[in-house]
Design a protein around this motif. Structure first.
Motif, PDB file in Angstrom:
ATOM      1  N   ARG A  21       0.813  -1.211   0.000  1.00  0.00           N
ATOM      2  CA  ARG A  21       0.000   0.000   0.000  1.00  0.00           C
ATOM      3  C   ARG A  21       0.849   1.266   0.000  1.00  0.00           C
ATOM      4  O   ARG A  21       0.313   2.354  -0.182  1.00  0.00           O
ATOM      5  CB  ARG A  21      -0.940   0.008   1.208  1.00  0.00           C
ATOM      6  CG  ARG A  21      -1.910  -1.153   1.212  1.00  0.00           C
ATOM      7  CD  ARG A  21      -2.958  -0.982   2.287  1.00  0.00           C
ATOM      8  NE  ARG A  21      -3.824  -2.150   2.355  1.00  0.00           N
ATOM      9  CZ  ARG A  21      -5.083  -2.126   2.772  1.00  0.00           C
ATOM     10  NH1 ARG A  21      -5.616  -0.981   3.154  1.00  0.00           N
ATOM     11  NH2 ARG A  21      -5.801  -3.225   2.815  1.00  0.00           N
ATOM     12  N   ASN A  23       2.884   2.057  -2.220  1.00  0.00           N
ATOM     13  CA  ASN A  23       3.007   2.489  -3.611  1.00  0.00           C
ATOM     14  C   ASN A  23       1.679   2.530  -4.353  1.00  0.00           C
ATOM     15  O   ASN A  23       1.609   3.050  -5.463  1.00  0.00           O
ATOM     16  CB  ASN A  23       3.954   1.541  -4.366  1.00  0.00           C
ATOM     17  CG  ASN A  23       5.301   1.439  -3.692  1.00  0.00           C
ATOM     18  OD1 ASN A  23       5.856   2.440  -3.273  1.00  0.00           O
ATOM     19  ND2 ASN A  23       5.825   0.223  -3.591  1.00  0.00           N
ATOM     20  N   PHE A  24       0.651   1.950  -3.770  1.00  0.00           N
ATOM     21  CA  PHE A  24      -0.661   1.882  -4.397  1.00  0.00           C
ATOM     22  C   PHE A  24      -1.264   3.287  -4.474  1.00  0.00           C
ATOM     23  O   PHE A  24      -1.101   4.080  -3.553  1.00  0.00           O
ATOM     24  CB  PHE A  24      -1.556   0.946  -3.572  1.00  0.00           C
ATOM     25  CG  PHE A  24      -2.909   0.699  -4.151  1.00  0.00           C
ATOM     26  CD1 PHE A  24      -3.103  -0.325  -5.060  1.00  0.00           C
ATOM     27  CD2 PHE A  24      -3.985   1.482  -3.790  1.00  0.00           C
ATOM     28  CE1 PHE A  24      -4.367  -0.564  -5.598  1.00  0.00           C
ATOM     29  CE2 PHE A  24      -5.239   1.253  -4.324  1.00  0.00           C
ATOM     30  CZ  PHE A  24      -5.427   0.230  -5.225  1.00  0.00           C
ATOM     31  N   PRO A  25      -1.991   3.669  -5.524  1.00  0.00           N
ATOM     32  CA  PRO A  25      -2.393   2.891  -6.691  1.00  0.00           C
ATOM     33  C   PRO A  25      -1.459   3.035  -7.893  1.00  0.00           C
ATOM     34  O   PRO A  25      -1.738   2.474  -8.946  1.00  0.00           O
ATOM     35  CB  PRO A  25      -3.759   3.487  -7.023  1.00  0.00           C
ATOM     36  CG  PRO A  25      -3.587   4.939  -6.701  1.00  0.00           C
ATOM     37  CD  PRO A  25      -2.692   4.980  -5.483  1.00  0.00           C
ATOM     38  N   PHE A  26      -0.375   3.791  -7.727  1.00  0.00           N
ATOM     39  CA  PHE A  26       0.515   4.038  -8.861  1.00  0.00           C
ATOM     40  C   PHE A  26       1.246   2.768  -9.275  1.00  0.00           C
ATOM     41  O   PHE A  26       1.579   2.584 -10.445  1.00  0.00           O
ATOM     42  CB  PHE A  26       1.504   5.142  -8.500  1.00  0.00           C
ATOM     43  CG  PHE A  26       0.830   6.377  -7.949  1.00  0.00           C
ATOM     44  CD1 PHE A  26       0.002   7.134  -8.750  1.00  0.00           C
ATOM     45  CD2 PHE A  26       0.986   6.750  -6.621  1.00  0.00           C
ATOM     46  CE1 PHE A  26      -0.644   8.254  -8.250  1.00  0.00           C
ATOM     47  CE2 PHE A  26       0.349   7.858  -6.114  1.00  0.00           C
ATOM     48  CZ  PHE A  26      -0.473   8.621  -6.922  1.00  0.00           C
ATOM     49  N   GLU A  27       1.510   1.902  -8.323  1.00  0.00           N
ATOM     50  CA  GLU A  27       2.091   0.593  -8.598  1.00  0.00           C
ATOM     51  C   GLU A  27       1.262  -0.451  -7.864  1.00  0.00           C
ATOM     52  O   GLU A  27       0.748  -0.191  -6.774  1.00  0.00           O
ATOM     53  CB  GLU A  27       3.547   0.522  -8.111  1.00  0.00           C
ATOM     54  CG  GLU A  27       4.481   1.520  -8.765  1.00  0.00           C
ATOM     55  CD  GLU A  27       5.870   1.458  -8.161  1.00  0.00           C
ATOM     56  OE1 GLU A  27       6.195   0.455  -7.480  1.00  0.00           O
ATOM     57  OE2 GLU A  27       6.626   2.424  -8.347  1.00  0.00           O
ATOM     58  N   ARG A  28       1.129  -1.609  -8.457  1.00  0.00           N
ATOM     59  CA  ARG A  28       0.414  -2.706  -7.797  1.00  0.00           C
ATOM     60  C   ARG A  28       1.370  -3.877  -7.670  1.00  0.00           C
ATOM     61  O   ARG A  28       1.384  -4.786  -8.496  1.00  0.00           O
ATOM     62  CB  ARG A  28      -0.863  -3.060  -8.566  1.00  0.00           C
ATOM     63  CG  ARG A  28      -1.812  -1.877  -8.633  1.00  0.00           C
ATOM     64  CD  ARG A  28      -3.214  -2.239  -9.062  1.00  0.00           C
ATOM     65  NE  ARG A  28      -4.053  -1.045  -9.088  1.00  0.00           N
ATOM     66  CZ  ARG A  28      -5.371  -1.057  -9.261  1.00  0.00           C
ATOM     67  NH1 ARG A  28      -5.999  -2.201  -9.441  1.00  0.00           N
ATOM     68  NH2 ARG A  28      -6.055   0.069  -9.268  1.00  0.00           N
ATOM     69  N   GLU A 180      -6.049  14.167   2.835  1.00  0.00           N
ATOM     70  CA  GLU A 180      -4.933  13.465   2.196  1.00  0.00           C
ATOM     71  C   GLU A 180      -4.229  12.504   3.164  1.00  0.00           C
ATOM     72  O   GLU A 180      -3.703  11.478   2.780  1.00  0.00           O
ATOM     73  CB  GLU A 180      -3.924  14.447   1.628  1.00  0.00           C
ATOM     74  CG  GLU A 180      -3.301  15.332   2.691  1.00  0.00           C
ATOM     75  CD  GLU A 180      -2.443  16.440   2.112  1.00  0.00           C
ATOM     76  OE1 GLU A 180      -2.189  16.442   0.899  1.00  0.00           O
ATOM     77  OE2 GLU A 180      -2.051  17.324   2.882  1.00  0.00           O
ATOM     78  N   ARG A 189      -4.231   8.312  -1.586  1.00  0.00           N
ATOM     79  CA  ARG A 189      -3.910   7.159  -2.435  1.00  0.00           C
ATOM     80  C   ARG A 189      -4.867   5.991  -2.254  1.00  0.00           C
ATOM     81  O   ARG A 189      -5.145   5.255  -3.202  1.00  0.00           O
ATOM     82  CB  ARG A 189      -2.482   6.689  -2.151  1.00  0.00           C
ATOM     83  CG  ARG A 189      -1.407   7.722  -2.490  1.00  0.00           C
ATOM     84  CD  ARG A 189      -0.009   7.167  -2.244  1.00  0.00           C
ATOM     85  NE  ARG A 189       0.165   6.774  -0.859  1.00  0.00           N
ATOM     86  CZ  ARG A 189       0.103   5.523  -0.400  1.00  0.00           C
ATOM     87  NH1 ARG A 189      -0.125   4.520  -1.229  1.00  0.00           N
ATOM     88  NH2 ARG A 189       0.272   5.257   0.886  1.00  0.00           N
ATOM     89  N   GLU A 193      -8.955   6.651  -4.027  1.00  0.00           N
ATOM     90  CA  GLU A 193      -8.896   5.695  -5.137  1.00  0.00           C
ATOM     91  C   GLU A 193     -10.006   4.656  -5.027  1.00  0.00           C
ATOM     92  O   GLU A 193     -10.691   4.342  -6.015  1.00  0.00           O
ATOM     93  CB  GLU A 193      -7.532   5.005  -5.149  1.00  0.00           C
ATOM     94  CG  GLU A 193      -7.401   3.860  -6.142  1.00  0.00           C
ATOM     95  CD  GLU A 193      -7.406   4.297  -7.594  1.00  0.00           C
ATOM     96  OE1 GLU A 193      -7.527   3.432  -8.479  1.00  0.00           O
ATOM     97  OE2 GLU A 193      -7.296   5.516  -7.850  1.00  0.00           O
ATOM     98  N   LEU A 286       6.167  10.572   0.063  1.00  0.00           N
ATOM     99  CA  LEU A 286       6.349   9.649  -1.056  1.00  0.00           C
ATOM    100  C   LEU A 286       7.823   9.514  -1.445  1.00  0.00           C
ATOM    101  O   LEU A 286       8.198   9.508  -2.626  1.00  0.00           O
ATOM    102  CB  LEU A 286       5.512  10.098  -2.262  1.00  0.00           C
ATOM    103  CG  LEU A 286       3.989  10.123  -2.052  1.00  0.00           C
ATOM    104  CD1 LEU A 286       3.288  10.530  -3.338  1.00  0.00           C
ATOM    105  CD2 LEU A 286       3.471   8.787  -1.563  1.00  0.00           C
TER     106      LEU A 286
END
Length: 340
Positions: A21, A23-28, A180, A189, A193, A286
């Motif tokens: 989580r 990196n989510f949702p930019f990476e899964r 946020e 994120r 999302e 981040l």
């Protein structure tokens, strides 16, 4: 369609797989944990958050049970207790980890075979959490207006998604405003999302905007989960909840705090250990540093909202006045019952 985060921890033959989580949702990406110690580290390192650690602890205990094939039942039970203590120590404010460990140990105690018992206990714990979340979501949705804006903070995971599902089924037209939630940005994120996945009208604000938004008259309710609610009505949740609750009270916006059950092992807020995470975390966003070396950081991960700022505590048995939480356990004899 079920949101991605509703099934973010999986048991497999080669270990426990946890959706990262951070990196989510930019990476899964999925982190594979081969041992219960790996699971504990993943929880501690914030690979999984909100209800994720509960499910990670369930399946992590199953991994620990796989290590006990050559042990006697007594030795295996002691080994699993130590594994459970390690998991619980990773995030002490939220008592879901303790409940997950207890569920697996109950399964072990009810079976002759340790591994079969651990798996049965974990599966029962998984289903119990999901069914109680559905009940909690239904009770919460019933308290929300047919249309209007709901302000939420951080991530309520199954609590929130089940509330949205119940509200949509009832034909309610709600829009959500999400903070946020620094420094990990769970609200930006994860919450935003997932609400978007569910087709909800979603607006993101910075953490500093909450009081201004509550003062606008556009918000029908402040709605958050609670990591723990004490028997005298103190709500322990992600840091920032207290400020929002005070502002909501000032502008006559009801604050609904969601928890499956109040914790009978915590009489008041002083009985809940507040986790402090590394101060360095607040100096980064981040992965990028946002302050120079001239500043140091302070990061209490949770805060405690006094009951005078809480309108209702919503549980899987319905809503309660913060001063009447003992009513939740009326007719329940065992301290562990309905609180595991």
């Amino acid at each position: 369609m079920e949101p991605v985060l509703a099934r973010s921890v999986r048991l497999a033959d080669d270990g426990v797989h946890i959706l990262d989580r951070r990196n989510f949702p930019f990476e899964r990406t999925w982190v594979r944990c081969a041992t219960v110690a790996d699971v504990a580290k993943a929880i501690e390192d914030m690979v999984t958050q909100s209800s994720g650690p509960y499910f990670a602890a369930l399946w992590g205990m199953v991994l620990a049970a796989r290590d006990t094939a050559s042990m006697s039942k007594e030795q295996a039970r002691a080994y699993l207790e130590r594994a459970g203590d390690m998991l619980v120590a990773t995030r002490r404010t939220n008592n879901h980890l303790r409940k997950a460990v207890a569920a697996v140990l109950a399964g072990v105690d009810a079976h002759d075979d340790v591994q079969e018992g651990a798996l049965a206990g974990a599966e029962a714990g998984d289903e119990r959490y999901r069914s109680r979340s559905r009940a909690l979501g239904a009770h919460t949705a019933a308290l929300l207006p047919d249309e209007g804006a709901v302000l939420t903070h951080c991530w309520a995971d199954l609590y929130l998604t089940e509330t949205v599902t119940a509200a949509q089924a009832a034909g309610k037209r709600l829009r959500f405003i999400c903070t946020e939630t620094r420094p990990y940005l769970q609200g930006a994120r994860l919450t935003a999302e997932t609400l978007g996945e569910m087709g909800v009208d979603t607006t993101l604000i910075t953490d500093g905007m909450g009081a201004a938004v509550l003062s606008s008259g556009e918000v029908s309710a402040l709605l958050t989960a609670a990591d723990r609610v004490t028997m005298d009505g103190h709500v322990v949740n992600k840091v920032g909840t207290l400020g929002l609750a005070v502002a909501a009270s000032a502008f006559d916006v009801p604050f609904l705090a969601m928890v499956q059950a109040p914790d009978r092992l915590a009489a008041t807020g002083a009985d809940v250990p507040i986790e402090y995470r590394p101060g360095e975390d607040v100096l980064h966003t981040l992965g990028r540093r946002t302050a120079t070396e001239r500043a140091k950081g302070l990061y209490p991960a949770f805060d405690v909202t006094p009951p005078r700022f809480v309108t209702s505590v919503v549980t899987d048995r319905g809503a309660y006045d913060p001063a009447r939480l003992a009513d939740y356990y009326e007719g329940v004899d065992s301290p562990g019952e309905s609180n595991d």
